[in-house]
Design a protein around this motif. Structure first.
Motif, PDB file in Angstrom:
ATOM      1  N   GLY A 145     -17.686 -11.395   4.571  1.00 58.74           N
ATOM      2  CA  GLY A 145     -16.818 -11.131   3.457  1.00 58.74           C
ATOM      3  C   GLY A 145     -17.501 -11.532   2.148  1.00 58.74           C
ATOM      4  N   THR A 146     -18.304 -12.646   2.296  1.00 56.18           N
ATOM      5  CA  THR A 146     -19.103 -13.157   1.351  1.00 56.18           C
ATOM      6  C   THR A 146     -20.220 -12.132   0.935  1.00 56.18           C
ATOM      7  OG1 THR A 146     -18.516 -15.571   1.964  1.00 56.18           O
ATOM      8  CG2 THR A 146     -20.302 -15.096   0.206  1.00 56.18           C
ATOM      9  N   LEU A 147     -20.716 -11.693   2.035  1.00 55.73           N
ATOM     10  CA  LEU A 147     -21.848 -10.659   1.969  1.00 55.73           C
ATOM     11  C   LEU A 147     -21.301  -9.500   1.034  1.00 55.73           C
ATOM     12  CD1 LEU A 147     -24.753  -9.466   2.348  1.00 55.73           C
ATOM     13  CD2 LEU A 147     -23.823  -8.491   4.602  1.00 55.73           C
ATOM     14  N   CYS A 148     -20.125  -9.002   1.480  1.00 54.06           N
ATOM     15  CA  CYS A 148     -19.585  -7.861   0.744  1.00 54.06           C
ATOM     16  C   CYS A 148     -19.233  -8.146  -0.662  1.00 54.06           C
ATOM     17  CB  CYS A 148     -18.227  -7.485   1.478  1.00 54.06           C
ATOM     18  SG  CYS A 148     -18.511  -6.786   3.048  1.00 54.06           S
ATOM     19  N   VAL A 149     -18.822  -9.340  -0.851  1.00 55.19           N
ATOM     20  CA  VAL A 149     -18.620  -9.677  -2.565  1.00 55.19           C
ATOM     21  C   VAL A 149     -19.903  -9.877  -3.007  1.00 55.19           C
ATOM     22  CG1 VAL A 149     -17.838 -11.391  -3.869  1.00 55.19           C
ATOM     23  CG2 VAL A 149     -16.505 -10.804  -1.980  1.00 55.19           C
ATOM     24  N   ALA A 150     -20.619 -10.476  -2.459  1.00 53.84           N
ATOM     25  CA  ALA A 150     -22.181 -10.451  -3.046  1.00 53.84           C
ATOM     26  C   ALA A 150     -22.866  -9.299  -3.624  1.00 53.84           C
ATOM     27  CB  ALA A 150     -23.114 -11.336  -2.179  1.00 53.84           C
ATOM     28  N   LEU A 151     -22.649  -8.220  -2.837  1.00 54.89           N
ATOM     29  CA  LEU A 151     -23.259  -6.991  -2.904  1.00 54.89           C
ATOM     30  C   LEU A 151     -22.503  -6.568  -4.079  1.00 54.89           C
ATOM     31  CD1 LEU A 151     -23.284  -5.200   0.648  1.00 54.89           C
ATOM     32  CD2 LEU A 151     -25.318  -6.004  -0.701  1.00 54.89           C
ATOM     33  N   MET A 152     -21.277  -6.622  -4.552  1.00 56.29           N
ATOM     34  CA  MET A 152     -20.658  -6.252  -5.739  1.00 56.29           C
ATOM     35  C   MET A 152     -20.907  -7.150  -7.140  1.00 56.29           C
ATOM     36  SD  MET A 152     -16.848  -4.869  -4.422  1.00 56.29           S
ATOM     37  CE  MET A 152     -16.567  -6.325  -3.599  1.00 56.29           C
ATOM     38  N   VAL A 153     -21.107  -8.316  -6.608  1.00 53.20           N
ATOM     39  CA  VAL A 153     -21.275  -9.231  -7.831  1.00 53.20           C
ATOM     40  C   VAL A 153     -22.801  -9.763  -7.677  1.00 53.20           C
ATOM     41  CG1 VAL A 153     -20.628 -11.440  -8.741  1.00 53.20           C
ATOM     42  CG2 VAL A 153     -18.820  -9.977  -7.639  1.00 53.20           C
ATOM     43  N   ARG A 154     -23.728  -9.354  -8.680  1.00 56.31           N
ATOM     44  CA  ARG A 154     -24.761  -9.492  -8.476  1.00 56.31           C
ATOM     45  C   ARG A 154     -25.498 -10.861  -8.584  1.00 56.31           C
ATOM     46  NH1 ARG A 154     -29.560  -6.245  -9.439  1.00 56.31           N
ATOM     47  NH2 ARG A 154     -28.134  -4.757 -10.309  1.00 56.31           N
ATOM     48  N   SER A 155     -24.841 -11.804  -9.577  1.00 53.54           N
ATOM     49  CA  SER A 155     -25.036 -13.087  -9.795  1.00 53.54           C
ATOM     50  C   SER A 155     -24.454 -14.174  -8.511  1.00 53.54           C
ATOM     51  CB  SER A 155     -24.112 -13.830 -10.962  1.00 53.54           C
ATOM     52  OG  SER A 155     -22.727 -13.499 -10.962  1.00 53.54           O
TER      53      SER A 155
END
Length: 430
Positions: A222-232
């Motif tokens: 889930g964190t990987l999916c969020v990181a793919l959408m939030v560059r920072s």
């Protein structure tokens, strides 16, 4: 006011919503410590929503594609249960309707106000912090606040009495703490990035100490999916993964029980998956579905029929040779996968309906996320996506605490992605 105008105005039902919303804030604690009250509260909220819909004469939620599909799936499970001749199974299948009604209540009534969702996220965050603190306390002192040590397989219990800390931490930390982590990372300052990375590292290390593999993998996914959408967020995520990998490398010395559970046990299960506990369950369920592909075995059919020797076979079509694969000791209450669970209850048609239901749930979330890429929307959509990811081991979706965690999250995600109209209606108290 003329009688016709008075009749056309919906009644003010704001008095019904406030106690229900406050009751919802209690869910994260109840799902950790009081499962029966959590189930009762879920049923009360679903019933109150039906009464509210009748009084307000608003049944629009019944026309939602996902709700229609849930009714069709429920009818299929009822039919399959009736074919078994068990009245208990029929009654239990009918009662499954409370879950889609509860999801609709969350999406169309209880959580339509962004302020209420923010307060619920705060409640989730506090419970997540409690899980983290309790897990580290048990790791450092050997006993948790209730006096329990590690579970027999090496997993930490955290501040609980059963090995559910991993699931509880995942289901509370993601909606409760992930928005905080994202907000810190989006500041793009050194302090913000360090705080975001520090929180992520703390969570990852806590998951590793708890030593429950599936919640750890789901949190990372889930964190990987969020990181793919939030560059920072990508740099803090990479940092957390690197430190987590270092923690696993050091675990034979600092946490040997966690190393045995996360590495050695996992390696053994993957080498002989067909004869591992999960492999036995999946094979047994596959045999049942292959023998009853059209109707399935009704509600709770897996648990009832699992010890039957006629299902002690392999699946040659999938390259799994015939064999007992554990026999009766390889059984459990459910097959540990939502999709396989539905297939054992209602056959292949039921599993197809379940897949369509999942798609129908995710589509409005995706549309809402494209319309408004807010932090809450991202987090809840990703959580919903991870929850219904088919390649995972799960508990039964029809029992607590899993039912509570799952259906609150799905309703919350639908509410967050419905846009401003729902919030305006909620503000009017209708």
């Amino acid at each position: 006011m003329p009688d016709s105008a008075r009749a056309s105005c919906p009644p003010d039902l704001s008095w019904m919503k406030r106690p229900v919303v406050w009751g919802t804030y209690a869910f994260p604690l109840l799902l950790c410590y009081a499962l029966a009250p959590a189930e009762i509260l879920l049923c009360l909220i679903a019933g109150a929503f039906v009464i509210h819909s009748a009084l307000s004469r608003d049944w629009s939620w019944l026309r939602q594609p996902w709700f229609v599909l849930s009714l069709l799936l429920g009818a299929d499970i009822v039919l399959a249960s009736a074919c078994t001749g068990s009245m208990r199974a029929v009654v239990q299948s009918v009662l499954l309707l409370r879950y889609p009604v509860f999801v609709a209540a969350m999406a169309f009534w209880v959580l339509t106000d962004a302020r209420d969702r923010h307060r619920l996220a705060t409640a989730y965050a506090w419970v997540a912090i409690w899980m983290v603190a309790g897990s580290w306390q048990q790791y450092l002192w050997g006993r948790n606040i209730m006096g329990y040590g590690r579970w027999e397989d090496g997993a930490l219990l955290g501040p609980l009495w059963a090995p559910r800390a991993g699931q509880a931490l995942f289901m509370t930390a993601f909606p409760g703490l992930m928005p905080v982590i994202i907000s810190l990372a989006q500041r793009r300052t050194r302090g913000g990035l360090l705080c975001a990375g520090g929180l992520l590292v703390l969570l990852v290390l806590t998951f590793l100490l708890i030593s429950q593999r599936m919640p750890t993998l789901l949190f990372l996914f889930g964190t990987l999916c969020v990181a793919l959408m939030v560059r920072s967020l990508r740099l803090p995520f990479v940092l957390a993964c690197m430190i987590g990998a270092g923690g696993i490398a050091l675990s034979p010395v600092v946490a040997p029980q966690a190393y045995n559970k996360l590495v050695i046990s996992f390696e053994h299960q993957m080498h002989g998956f067909a004869d591992s506990p999960y492999g036995m369950l999946f094979i047994r369920a596959g045999v049942m579905v292959s023998d009853h592909p059209l109707v399935g075995m009704g509600y709770d059919g897996f648990r009832i029929n699992c010890p039957n020797p006629i299902y002690f076979r392999g699946l040659p079509a999938l390259g799994i040779a015939d064999g007992p694969h554990g026999g009766a000791p390889g059984c459990n209450l459910h097959p540990h996968n939502y999709y396989i669970q539905v297939a054992t209850m209602a056959g292949v048609p039921g599993m197809v309906l379940f897949c369509l239901l999942v798609i129908a749930l995710l589509r409005p979330m995706a549309r809402g996320l494209r319309a408004h890429m807010g932090v809450e929307q991202m987090v809840m959509c990703v959580l919903a996506f991870v929850i219904v990811w088919p390649l995972q081991s799960t508990s039964s979706f029809s029992t607590q605490p899993t039912a509570g965690w799952v259906f609150i999250a799905l309703g919350w995600a639908l509410a967050a992605t419905r846009g401003g109209a729902g919030t305006e209606r909620a503000g009017q108290g209708t």
